[in-house]
Each structure stands twice: as structure tokens, then as C-alpha cells.
Design a protein around this motif. Sequence first.
Motif, PDB file in Angstrom:
ATOM      1  N   ARG A 122     -93.837 -53.140 -38.543  1.00 54.14           N
ATOM      2  CA  ARG A 122     -94.235 -51.808 -38.647  1.00 54.14           C
ATOM      3  C   ARG A 122     -95.710 -51.666 -38.966  1.00 54.14           C
ATOM      4  O   ARG A 122     -96.419 -50.712 -38.664  1.00 54.14           O
ATOM      5  N   ARG A 123     -96.343 -52.595 -39.546  1.00 52.69           N
ATOM      6  CA  ARG A 123     -97.642 -52.490 -40.081  1.00 52.69           C
ATOM      7  C   ARG A 123     -98.321 -52.762 -38.784  1.00 52.69           C
ATOM      8  O   ARG A 123     -99.428 -51.927 -38.453  1.00 52.69           O
ATOM      9  N   GLU A 124     -97.996 -53.641 -37.893  1.00 53.14           N
ATOM     10  CA  GLU A 124     -98.757 -53.735 -36.588  1.00 53.14           C
ATOM     11  C   GLU A 124     -98.808 -52.687 -35.627  1.00 53.14           C
ATOM     12  O   GLU A 124     -99.684 -52.106 -35.100  1.00 53.14           O
ATOM     13  N   GLU A 125     -97.676 -51.899 -35.625  1.00 47.95           N
ATOM     14  CA  GLU A 125     -97.323 -50.715 -34.870  1.00 47.95           C
ATOM     15  C   GLU A 125     -98.382 -49.711 -35.244  1.00 47.95           C
ATOM     16  O   GLU A 125     -99.156 -48.849 -34.652  1.00 47.95           O
ATOM     17  N   ARG A 126     -98.555 -49.585 -36.676  1.00 41.77           N
ATOM     18  CA  ARG A 126     -99.075 -48.495 -37.384  1.00 41.77           C
ATOM     19  C   ARG A 126    -100.732 -48.843 -36.966  1.00 41.77           C
ATOM     20  O   ARG A 126    -101.537 -47.898 -36.570  1.00 41.77           O
ATOM     21  N   GLU A 127    -101.154 -49.981 -37.114  1.00 39.14           N
ATOM     22  CA  GLU A 127    -102.621 -50.421 -36.967  1.00 39.14           C
ATOM     23  C   GLU A 127    -103.019 -50.195 -35.459  1.00 39.14           C
ATOM     24  O   GLU A 127    -103.930 -49.825 -35.010  1.00 39.14           O
ATOM     25  N   THR A 128    -102.024 -50.530 -34.551  1.00 44.05           N
ATOM     26  CA  THR A 128    -102.322 -50.368 -32.896  1.00 44.05           C
ATOM     27  C   THR A 128    -102.709 -49.006 -32.687  1.00 44.05           C
ATOM     28  O   THR A 128    -103.496 -48.556 -31.998  1.00 44.05           O
ATOM     29  N   ARG A 129    -101.585 -48.063 -33.449  1.00 44.80           N
ATOM     30  CA  ARG A 129    -101.682 -46.658 -33.097  1.00 44.80           C
ATOM     31  C   ARG A 129    -102.810 -46.313 -33.661  1.00 44.80           C
ATOM     32  O   ARG A 129    -103.739 -45.399 -32.891  1.00 44.80           O
ATOM     33  N   GLU A 130    -103.379 -46.525 -34.770  1.00 44.82           N
ATOM     34  CA  GLU A 130    -104.768 -45.929 -35.015  1.00 44.82           C
ATOM     35  C   GLU A 130    -106.049 -46.558 -34.286  1.00 44.82           C
ATOM     36  O   GLU A 130    -106.919 -45.641 -34.160  1.00 44.82           O
ATOM     37  N   LEU A 131    -105.744 -47.742 -33.780  1.00 45.55           N
ATOM     38  CA  LEU A 131    -106.968 -48.293 -33.250  1.00 45.55           C
ATOM     39  C   LEU A 131    -106.932 -47.207 -31.933  1.00 45.55           C
ATOM     40  O   LEU A 131    -108.040 -46.907 -31.509  1.00 45.55           O
ATOM     41  N   ALA A 132    -105.713 -47.251 -31.246  1.00 45.52           N
ATOM     42  CA  ALA A 132    -105.671 -46.324 -30.132  1.00 45.52           C
ATOM     43  C   ALA A 132    -106.238 -44.968 -30.232  1.00 45.52           C
ATOM     44  O   ALA A 132    -106.928 -44.428 -29.415  1.00 45.52           O
ATOM     45  N   ILE A 133    -105.764 -44.109 -31.490  1.00 47.87           N
ATOM     46  CA  ILE A 133    -106.421 -43.036 -31.577  1.00 47.87           C
ATOM     47  C   ILE A 133    -107.739 -42.841 -31.939  1.00 47.87           C
ATOM     48  O   ILE A 133    -108.592 -42.125 -31.318  1.00 47.87           O
ATOM     49  N   GLU A 134    -108.353 -44.008 -32.510  1.00 51.64           N
ATOM     50  CA  GLU A 134    -110.017 -44.124 -32.662  1.00 51.64           C
ATOM     51  C   GLU A 134    -110.582 -43.948 -31.329  1.00 51.64           C
ATOM     52  O   GLU A 134    -111.412 -43.204 -31.057  1.00 51.64           O
ATOM     53  N   ILE A 135    -110.190 -45.010 -30.529  1.00 51.30           N
ATOM     54  CA  ILE A 135    -110.676 -45.156 -29.120  1.00 51.30           C
ATOM     55  C   ILE A 135    -110.697 -43.836 -28.197  1.00 51.30           C
ATOM     56  O   ILE A 135    -111.500 -43.347 -27.714  1.00 51.30           O
ATOM     57  N   LEU A 136    -109.263 -43.177 -28.285  1.00 54.17           N
ATOM     58  CA  LEU A 136    -109.265 -41.767 -27.721  1.00 54.17           C
ATOM     59  C   LEU A 136    -110.290 -40.748 -28.237  1.00 54.17           C
ATOM     60  O   LEU A 136    -110.694 -40.081 -27.426  1.00 54.17           O
ATOM     61  N   ASN A 137    -110.348 -40.804 -29.684  1.00 55.15           N
ATOM     62  CA  ASN A 137    -111.404 -39.667 -29.989  1.00 55.15           C
ATOM     63  C   ASN A 137    -112.882 -40.060 -29.526  1.00 55.15           C
ATOM     64  O   ASN A 137    -113.444 -39.246 -29.157  1.00 55.15           O
ATOM     65  N   ASP A 138    -113.247 -41.484 -29.669  1.00 57.71           N
ATOM     66  CA  ASP A 138    -114.469 -41.729 -28.969  1.00 57.71           C
ATOM     67  C   ASP A 138    -114.523 -41.397 -27.567  1.00 57.71           C
ATOM     68  O   ASP A 138    -115.885 -41.063 -27.087  1.00 57.71           O
ATOM     69  N   LEU A 139    -113.481 -41.430 -26.967  1.00 63.85           N
ATOM     70  CA  LEU A 139    -113.814 -41.006 -25.388  1.00 63.85           C
ATOM     71  C   LEU A 139    -113.286 -39.655 -25.338  1.00 63.85           C
ATOM     72  O   LEU A 139    -113.176 -39.287 -24.072  1.00 63.85           O
ATOM     73  N   ASN A 140    -113.181 -38.481 -26.391  1.00 64.27           N
ATOM     74  CA  ASN A 140    -112.970 -37.239 -26.251  1.00 64.27           C
ATOM     75  C   ASN A 140    -111.480 -37.249 -25.528  1.00 64.27           C
ATOM     76  O   ASN A 140    -111.296 -36.420 -24.510  1.00 64.27           O
ATOM     77  N   LEU A 141    -110.499 -37.993 -25.665  1.00 70.80           N
ATOM     78  CA  LEU A 141    -109.329 -37.875 -24.963  1.00 70.80           C
ATOM     79  C   LEU A 141    -108.027 -37.487 -26.034  1.00 70.80           C
ATOM     80  O   LEU A 141    -107.007 -37.543 -25.523  1.00 70.80           O
ATOM     81  N   ALA A 142    -108.432 -37.406 -27.051  1.00 72.70           N
ATOM     82  CA  ALA A 142    -107.447 -37.017 -28.434  1.00 72.70           C
ATOM     83  C   ALA A 142    -106.399 -35.989 -27.923  1.00 72.70           C
ATOM     84  O   ALA A 142    -105.204 -35.910 -28.252  1.00 72.70           O
ATOM     85  N   HIS A 143    -107.046 -34.915 -27.297  1.00 74.19           N
ATOM     86  CA  HIS A 143    -106.149 -33.730 -26.868  1.00 74.19           C
ATOM     87  C   HIS A 143    -105.150 -33.938 -25.793  1.00 74.19           C
ATOM     88  O   HIS A 143    -104.034 -33.159 -25.690  1.00 74.19           O
ATOM     89  N   VAL A 144    -105.330 -35.221 -25.169  1.00 70.18           N
ATOM     90  CA  VAL A 144    -104.145 -35.528 -24.327  1.00 70.18           C
ATOM     91  C   VAL A 144    -103.256 -36.636 -24.644  1.00 70.18           C
ATOM     92  O   VAL A 144    -102.439 -37.239 -23.889  1.00 70.18           O
ATOM     93  N   ALA A 145    -103.281 -37.005 -25.825  1.00 67.42           N
ATOM     94  CA  ALA A 145    -102.881 -38.254 -26.196  1.00 67.42           C
ATOM     95  C   ALA A 145    -101.413 -38.369 -26.047  1.00 67.42           C
ATOM     96  O   ALA A 145    -100.763 -39.315 -25.720  1.00 67.42           O
ATOM     97  N   ASN A 146    -100.619 -37.225 -26.280  1.00 70.73           N
ATOM     98  CA  ASN A 146     -99.208 -37.287 -26.034  1.00 70.73           C
ATOM     99  C   ASN A 146     -98.490 -36.709 -24.902  1.00 70.73           C
ATOM    100  O   ASN A 146     -97.298 -36.928 -24.742  1.00 70.73           O
TER     101      ASN A 146
END
Lengths: 255, 334, 293
Positions: A122-146
Motif C-alpha cells: 500500500r505504501r509503495e502504491e501511494r508513493e508511486t501514485r504521488e510521484l506520477a501525479i507530480e510528474i503529470l503536473n510538471d508536464l501540464n497533464l494533470a487534467h487528463v490523468a484519469n
Amino acid sequence: MSLLEVSDIVVRFGGVTALDEASFTIDEGQICGLIGPNGAGKTTLFNVISRLYTADSGSVRFGEHDVLATPPHKIAGIGIARTFQNLGLFPSNTVLQNVMIGAHHRTKTEFLQAMFRTPAARREERETRELAIEILNDLNLAHVANSPAAGLPYGTLKRIELARAVAADSKLLMLDEPASGLTHSEVEELGETIRLLRDRYDLTVLLVEHHMAMVMSISDKVVALDFGRKIAEGTPSEVQNDPAVIEAYLGVEAS
Amino acid sequence: MAKTTIIRGTSQYRSIVTVGFALLGLVVILLPFVMSGFRTFQFTMALLWALGVLSLNMLTGWSGQISLGHSALFGLGSYTTCILVGTYEWNPLLTIPVAALVTFIFGIMIGIPALRLAGLYLALMTLAIGVAFTPVIRRFKEHTGGSMGISIKKKVFPEEIVGLNLDQYLYFLVVIFAVVMFALARNLLKSRVGRAITAMRDNEIPAQTMGIYPARYKTLIFATSSMFAGIAGALYAFVIRFSAPYSFTLTLAIFFLAGLVVGGIGTLAGAVLGGLFIQFVPYYAEEINQSLAGMVFGIIIIVIMVTAPTGVLGLIKKVRARVVTVADPPVVRN
Amino acid sequence: MTKFFQLVIAGIEIGSIYALVALAIVIIYASTGLKNLAQGEMAMFSAFIAYQFHAWGLGIWLALILAILTTFVLGMGVQQVVLKPVQDSSLLTVVIVTLGLFLGLNSVAGFIWGYMMLAFPAIFPEGAVEIGSVGISYAAIGVFAVLLACAGALFALFQFTKIGLAMRAVAYNKETSMLVGVQVNRVIMVGFGLAASLGAVGGIFAAPKLFLDPFMMLTVLIYALASAAFGGLDSPLGAVIAGLFIGVIENLAGGYIGFIGSDLKIVVPLVIILGTLLFRPQGLLGRKYIPRV
């Protein structure tokens, strides 16, 4: 010492020699442009470094790793990530999942932990998810994440692939024609993004690209291939003015 | 009609889901007390088929590998339990881990050569396994009872268990297994492993460059899927108390596939719909004519694949989408 | 030695049936990329049609020719209605749809003719040619001759006729064929009818030996698929050779290896499929396929 050292790589397909003793090096932190006419062997070289093709001879050293002795699924593990010329996304997965898959090699959860959702999993899943969200934000992709990756515009898909490669937390990022199919303004933005990512994530970048203006503006170094051979290597302006490069592109002897 | 939007993860969403599951749970618990013993038995069977469909789904739906041999794996689980209880007089419950292990190992044995087979050839190989199962069982009749099959005596189960009669007991036993197995499958799908498997199905070469080792995941999902089929088969042996070679023919494999297609390939809830379909459609069809079930199955499979490849669950979702939008929360940085 | 020859002859007889059904599978695969898992059931259905014509009082040869012609039409119909919509879909879809067809045909046959085994009239006269101590039945000679005739006719069709040329063109490259004016859809339809007829020949000539029931072609299908894989999925000649080979090997294994006996003969094609796929995936005579990155 250079980070990547490609030495005398030869690849033959039947009678065709796709790479003919190609050699060059990249230093850590550099953005290196790899240019050359169609069929010069650029993508073949990527595929050799990703271990999708087997070289007939030569060697590739990456840090202290012998790349050609590493199996394909362990290339990510030694720190090499890449994108694909014709997109290599996972269309039925969401954008967020695509980026999380990029982090596959740095995570550990296996069948049993996954099925029983152990605390570590669970911890790893949460961390991976947060990392991915971080990167998506960096690349202006947060709005299409889902959204599922299938059906998004081409330029967005290209950025998603970039995000996924970044999620691998690699040392070397190999981009195969990231600008192809993008609009003029998107290309400019891409150049800036690549620099930003390099600085932010301490990357070294190997870039295959036909879009000369972009290659020349962001590269620290350029390597030119023609018919599988290196014909020039140096700073962008050196390579641009190299007679052999001009000849390869224009097909006439430079006088 | 005004369309409402519900965001996943909000308290509104959670309360709807909680109420939904509570109602479902209530129905599931009350069912064997309201319905006759025979009806209860039918629902038990539907759940067993649902587990069979789930196991095939893990392989075919998630990893894209085709198997026409899941009837054989289901049968292997059933025979393991029947032989251990019937011949060696084991406690039935203890045979389930054995059946799981046997089918897991068998799954690895199929999964490894399967690595080298592209889709079509895998279909071929598993088809041959599915067809070969019946004659192979007949061949080893000293253990399997040959064509006559092998049975478990009813008296290995007590007549009444914690106030439940045998039909009710078996129903709840299967419900518990089903809940646990569906939960395990769901966890697996929504994890790093599940993502790796679906990524491999979507696009294998890029998946490999992400560090996913296809051979490992393909073999393990094959084995896990086989194990799920084997456990379902073992539970089938509890309920039917009999294994015969003709119960596990290619027809059963096609029924699983039909259940998968009807419910919706790749979905978990679809497997339950598929199970109900496999149990009840032939039952009612055969009242009219012995052959009708097969015809109905054949036609439905073709029609769904051609017109609605997402299956019944996909249709339900489409209808739902007209009334209410279920959306994911926007992604924000912490 | 007598036993050996007797087994080889029995193997050639049944192998001819495998070869015919394998040919049907290969023709469809080569022209459309579809693997028709219902090929055996279609053949079974044709055998029932022949049986029905005979039961209505037609002579056996007339009945079987009419049945083959009927199958040709039915095969084209099945292609247009069932398979055309999924022709370019994923493999999974195609496999599922052809299995749906499998189940449907099987049940319809059961519905019309029941599940009891029916005796099919003998097509060839009783008796055998004696060579030394080995008896070769007229049926074995007949079936083998039918296989050779069908293979020869097919070869002539592909080599010397316009439709055969069009079929080869479609098999080679659908898009290009379309561009040069080949009516691809019609060619595929005829190809399907042709394949169904070949399968029908296999089913009808198998019927006197296997008896008629809706499941008669199930194991034949497995052997035929094994033959197609072994011979090379896109090679008609490979299918014929492999079908005969598998028939012979299966009989020899069943006859000489006590452990195998008659029940485990079915494992023979399984082993052959596995062996082929692991060591020579394109089959004996198939084209090698090189994946592109």
C-alpha cells in the motif's frame, strides 16, 4: 568520464548494414542530438541500446554497466529510459496508470503482496501514485490523468510518453523523434520542457530528431550519422557547418 | 432528465457504494433461507461458474492470452478433491489447498511453453489440452474411475452444520470463497502487478523497456489463473460430489468463454453475470429442447462479439451513464 | 511386419481425412488470416446433410455430391453473415466467434438429427486388395485417392484459373489486390465456400468410419489443426503431408506403445503442436514471419 560510450557498433539485417562501426560518447548532464537522414541508423541505435536488437559487434558501456550483456527487461533498472517514434503507450490504461507503469522497475510489489495488500504494498502504491501525479503536473497533464490513453490528441500522447519515461527516474533518457507530428508552438514548448526535465531530474538526454532548429537550440553536442557511420560529432554549430553533414542532407558535394 | 455527477472518493460516493454493497450482502445472506434447496443449489453453481469465468478473465481479459483449456484445469481441481476425499478419505476442506497447488503447478507447466507461442498457437495448444483431458482421465481409470467417474459420499459432510442444512452450508462456503477470491483478484488487478500485466497485453515491447519481464508475468498469471480455476473445480466437487470425464469437456471451456464475453471481458463484475448466464440459460433452454442451450450460447456469443464487445456490463454502464456521471476526482499535488 | 504395414495403411486412411480438413483450415488462413475453429463442425454438418440426402432415397454418390455443393453455398453464407464482420478484429474476437459457430452448429445438428450415433452407408465397396499378408481395404484406397484428387484439383485451381490467381493475390496482400481491382470480398467468400467443401469431403468420407454424431469431428479437428500447424499454416502442400504423417504416427504410437493405447492417441497431436511451435514455429513448409519492432 563519459556516461554513455558507444563503440564500433555494427548491425546487419541480411545484406544491409544498418550501423557500421558507429562510435560516440555522451557526458553526464549533456543533451546530445543524434541526427542524420532517414535510414541513417538512428532508431536502430536506440534499439541496440534498449536491447531490442542485437548488435553484431561492438560494445556499449553505460556507467559501469556493459549494456549489451544486460537483458532487455533490466535496461530500465540500470538507468536507461526511452520513448518510441510511433508511441509506445498502453492505450487501455489511464494516463496516470501509464506513468505509474513507467516506475515499474523501481518498485517491488509482487503477486502475493499485491493480492493481500500488505502495508508495504500500500505504501509503495501511494508513493508511486504521488510521484506520477507530480510528474503529470510538471508536464501540464494533470487534467487528463484519469482518461484512458486511447483517444487523446497526438501532442498530448507524446507528452504522456515523456512523463512515463521520466517516472523511470533514469540517468539517461532517449527520445526518438519527440517533435514529430507536433505543431510549431508545441515544438518550441517541447524544447523548453526537455531542458527543464534535464535540470529538474538530473538527466542526460540522447535525442533523435529531424526538427533541426530544436536540435540545434537545445543540444550541447550533436552526432551525425549517415548510412550507419558517424560522419560528424561536435557542438551544434560545428556539425551544422560540417561539409560531410551538408552533403549527407543535400546529396551534393560541398565545395 | 437532469444528470447528476458523482465524484469517486467523496462521502456521497462512499455512502452510495456502502448502501449498494449492504443491500447486495443482505440479498446474498437471505437467499438460501428464502429460496428452496434446489434454487440455493443453482445459485451455488452459478457462483462456481462465476469463479471459473473469473479465472479465465485473469488470463484472457487481463493478459490477453487465450485459453481453451480452462475446462481441464477446473476438472483437475475437481478430480483432486474427489480422489483425495473419495479414495483417501481426506477432510474435504483440506483438499482445497492441494487442488490449488496442483493446478498452480500445472499452470506453470503450460505457461512456460506458452511463452513461446503467439496468440493463435496458444489457443491451439490449450484447445488440444481441453480436448485431451477426457481421454487422459479415462486412461488412468485406476485412479479416476474411468468413464464411470469418481464420487464422494454424502456422509463426509455432517447433516447439519451450525444450524444450516447441507445446501445452505455449501452455498455459504462457496460465497465466502467467492468473496475472498474476487477481492484477491481485484487487489491484484489494481496493483503494480496488474498494471504490468495489462501493459504487456497492450504493448509488449515498450512494457519490456519499463523493466517488465514478460516471461515472468505471463507464467505467473497463467499459474494464478489456473489455480483459481482449480479452486473453483475443488468447490464444484463439494457441491456435485462427483467427477466424470464428460463434465469437463471443451463445451465447458466454451461456456466459460461465453460467460466471459456475455459479462464483459476484463471486468470483475462481469464474471458474476457470466456465471449466472452459464447456470440459468441452459437450465431454462433445456426445458424446451436439449439442444437449445448450445444454439442460444452459440448465437449469443457471436451477436455480442459483433455488436456489443463490452458485454452486458458494458451495456449496464452505458445505461447508467445516461442518468449519472461517475467521475474521478481531479488530480492535485499534495 | 504385417502389423506395421497394416497400421501405416490405417494411418494413411485417417490421415487423408486430417489432411482434407487441414487443407480447408490452411486455405482460409492463407486468404484471410482467420483460423476457423469451427471447420470440423462444418464438416460434421456436411456429413449429416449427405446422410439426409441419402435417407431421402438418393444414391450415395449423388447424395455426397449434392451435400458438397450445398456446403459450398452454406460456407459462403457463413462467411458473409458470421465471419465477415469480425474478419479484421483481434484474434480473441475471431477465436470466440468461431467457437460460437462451433457450439451453434453442434447444437443445431443435435437438434435436427439427435445425439445417437447413426450408421453412415459405405461409400466404397467392402473388401480389400491383398498384398502378401497385408490387406488394403478399398475404403483406404478410395479415401487416399479422393485426397489426391482434391489436392490436385486445388493445385490446378490455384495455378491455372483466374479465381485461383485472385485467391493467391489476396492471400499475399489484401490491400494491393484491392488496388489492382481484385474483388477481395468476393474472393474471400468463394475461398470460404471452397474450404467448407473440402472440409465436407473430409467429413463425409470420415463418416462411414467414425459413425455420425455431432461430436464425430471433434478429435479430427484437433488432428487437422495439428497438421496445419505442423505443415505450415499457409502451406497447402504442407497440410497434406503433415496430415498423412500425423495419421501414420498416431496409429503407430497407438499400436506399438502400450502405454499410449487408444485413449492417449489424442496426446500425439498435442506433442506435435508443441514440438512444432517450439522448434519450427512456421511449420515444415510455411513462410517465416519476422516481427518488426
